[in-house]
Scaffold this active site. Sequence first.
Site, PDB file in Angstrom:
ATOM      1  N   ASP A 105       0.823  -1.214   0.000  1.00 36.45           N
ATOM      2  CA  ASP A 105       0.000   0.000   0.000  1.00 36.45           C
ATOM      3  C   ASP A 105       0.855   1.261   0.000  1.00 36.45           C
ATOM      4  OD1 ASP A 105      -2.512  -1.270  -0.002  1.00 36.45           O
ATOM      5  OD2 ASP A 105      -2.265  -1.741   2.118  1.00 36.45           O
TER       6      ASP A 105
ATOM      7  N   ASN B 127      -6.653   5.223  10.519  1.00 35.72           N
ATOM      8  CA  ASN B 127      -7.948   5.492  11.135  1.00 35.72           C
ATOM      9  C   ASN B 127      -8.462   4.313  11.968  1.00 35.72           C
ATOM     10  OD1 ASN B 127     -10.759   6.819  11.280  1.00 35.72           O
ATOM     11  ND2 ASN B 127     -11.187   4.912  10.179  1.00 35.72           N
TER      12      ASN B 127
ATOM     13  N   SER C 128      -6.716   1.963  13.388  1.00 28.72           N
ATOM     14  CA  SER C 128      -5.913   1.812  14.614  1.00 28.72           C
ATOM     15  C   SER C 128      -6.372   2.770  15.706  1.00 28.72           C
ATOM     16  CB  SER C 128      -4.438   2.070  14.330  1.00 28.72           C
ATOM     17  OG  SER C 128      -3.987   1.305  13.249  1.00 28.72           O
TER      18      SER C 128
HETATM   19  P1  NAP Z   1       3.405   1.438   6.836  1.00 26.58           P
HETATM   20  O1  NAP Z   1       3.874   1.793   8.210  1.00 26.58           O
HETATM   21  O2  NAP Z   1       4.020   0.285   6.137  1.00 26.58           O
HETATM   22  O3  NAP Z   1       1.806   1.251   6.831  1.00 26.58           O
HETATM   23  C1  NAP Z   1       1.156   0.655   7.890  1.00 26.58           C
HETATM   24  C2  NAP Z   1       0.239  -0.427   7.392  1.00 26.58           C
HETATM   25  O4  NAP Z   1      -0.942   0.170   6.842  1.00 26.58           O
HETATM   26  C3  NAP Z   1       0.842  -1.294   6.280  1.00 26.58           C
HETATM   27  O5  NAP Z   1       0.582  -2.643   6.593  1.00 26.58           O
HETATM   28  C4  NAP Z   1       0.073  -0.832   5.069  1.00 26.58           C
HETATM   29  O6  NAP Z   1      -0.040  -1.836   4.057  1.00 26.58           O
HETATM   30  C5  NAP Z   1      -1.273  -0.544   5.678  1.00 26.58           C
HETATM   31  N1  NAP Z   1      -2.186   0.289   4.875  1.00 26.58           N
HETATM   32  C6  NAP Z   1      -1.940   1.413   4.141  1.00 26.58           C
HETATM   33  N2  NAP Z   1      -3.058   1.879   3.597  1.00 26.58           N
HETATM   34  C7  NAP Z   1      -4.053   1.045   3.973  1.00 26.58           C
HETATM   35  C8  NAP Z   1      -5.459   1.011   3.723  1.00 26.58           C
HETATM   36  N3  NAP Z   1      -6.059   1.937   2.990  1.00 26.58           N
HETATM   37  N4  NAP Z   1      -6.189   0.023   4.290  1.00 26.58           N
HETATM   38  C9  NAP Z   1      -5.603  -0.913   5.076  1.00 26.58           C
HETATM   39  N5  NAP Z   1      -4.281  -0.933   5.346  1.00 26.58           N
HETATM   40  C10 NAP Z   1      -3.519   0.041   4.804  1.00 26.58           C
HETATM   41  O7  NAP Z   1       3.575   2.763   5.960  1.00 26.58           O
HETATM   42  P2  NAP Z   1       3.223   2.935   4.429  1.00 26.58           P
HETATM   43  O8  NAP Z   1       3.229   1.617   3.754  1.00 26.58           O
HETATM   44  O9  NAP Z   1       4.074   4.045   3.937  1.00 26.58           O
HETATM   45  O10 NAP Z   1       1.704   3.419   4.482  1.00 26.58           O
HETATM   46  C11 NAP Z   1       1.373   4.691   4.948  1.00 26.58           C
HETATM   47  C12 NAP Z   1       0.150   4.532   5.770  1.00 26.58           C
HETATM   48  O11 NAP Z   1       0.474   3.922   7.013  1.00 26.58           O
HETATM   49  C13 NAP Z   1      -0.486   5.823   6.172  1.00 26.58           C
HETATM   50  O12 NAP Z   1      -1.289   6.329   5.142  1.00 26.58           O
HETATM   51  C14 NAP Z   1      -1.252   5.406   7.415  1.00 26.58           C
HETATM   52  O13 NAP Z   1      -2.586   5.059   7.100  1.00 26.58           O
HETATM   53  C15 NAP Z   1      -0.562   4.159   7.908  1.00 26.58           C
HETATM   54  N6  NAP Z   1      -0.072   4.382   9.254  1.00 26.58           N
HETATM   55  C16 NAP Z   1      -0.659   3.692  10.263  1.00 26.58           C
HETATM   56  C17 NAP Z   1      -0.301   3.907  11.572  1.00 26.58           C
HETATM   57  C18 NAP Z   1      -1.006   3.159  12.647  1.00 26.58           C
HETATM   58  O14 NAP Z   1      -1.905   2.366  12.315  1.00 26.58           O
HETATM   59  N7  NAP Z   1      -0.686   3.382  13.897  1.00 26.58           N
HETATM   60  C19 NAP Z   1       0.702   4.839  11.893  1.00 26.58           C
HETATM   61  C20 NAP Z   1       1.288   5.534  10.829  1.00 26.58           C
HETATM   62  C21 NAP Z   1       0.903   5.295   9.516  1.00 26.58           C
HETATM   63  P3  NAP Z   1       1.255  -2.448   3.292  1.00 26.58           P
HETATM   64  O15 NAP Z   1       1.789  -3.463   4.264  1.00 26.58           O
HETATM   65  O16 NAP Z   1       0.699  -3.076   2.068  1.00 26.58           O
HETATM   66  O17 NAP Z   1       2.195  -1.305   3.028  1.00 26.58           O
END
Ligand code: NAP
Length: 247
Positions: free
Chosen positions: A31, A148, A150
Amino acid sequence: MYNQEIINKLTEIGFVYDVENPELIISVGGDGTMLNAVRNNLFRIDQVKFLGINTGKLGFYTEFLPSEIDKMVEFLKNKDYRECHFNLLEYTLINDQEQYTSYALNEIAITNPIHTQIIDVYINDIHFETFRGTGFLISTPSGSTAYNKSLQGSVVHPEVKSFQLTEIASINNRVFKTISSPLVLPKYHFVSLVSKNYENIFIVADGEREHLENIHTIKVTLSQKVAIFLTKKEDDFWIRVKKAFIE
Ligand code: NAP
Ligand code: MN
């Protein structure tokens, strides 16, 4: 790794490899890779479509595995797909001199890792609350399953044209009060997050930090702009959610 194989196989069925003016962008990764692909193509988002190959990450936005490249070639050759339209989030960062507008597929995160951030929340220019805490996340329906989720935000079907405002660690006690629940707003509504002191703020859109200085207002709404994804005809959002989180 798979890029040359994909280019060769698609060239064989009449596709032209055109980096300058692509109509289709194939992202190979997870993603994060897809989010970057969308971000790098915002300037021509109306002219391109996206398709993802998942190389072993979660891959919520991806359609095929590397072992399915031949299947993907058939899918493109026979136009055996549907187009999924994911509305982007539109955000504007405002300081006294200028304003800057951009778009996000998943969300914009506004967080202060150092101090309690005080933010006045306006919905459609009406003051709603004064927030104290770490910050906010504002997400699209297609991003509702990412950061969101999380934060205990709701999972929203992409056909529900809306955006969601979720708190990050609000302070709620005898003196300070916020709504606490995530809010789901319809398109055409807009949220303004106003602060006298955004000094230590991190504004992160789809994993990429924004750098405008001296911001006092962040204005967000659901954009009419969409990112178009090619998906299998049988694709179903709830099955996608089930596969990503339950199975
Ligand atoms: P990452 O740290 O690898 O992303 C965190 C996880 O979110 C990965 O497993 C990613 O999938 C998954 N993801 C991204 N978009 C998604 C969606 N629309 N629906 C379900 N899962 C999704 O960082 P990244 O790959 O650069 O992705 C950036 C995204 O990470 C941000 O947009 C944000 O949504 C997310 N994030 C989450 C947290 C948290 O949950 N605490 C904190 C910071 C950022 P893949 O394994 O396929 O990459
Ligand atoms: Mn990732």
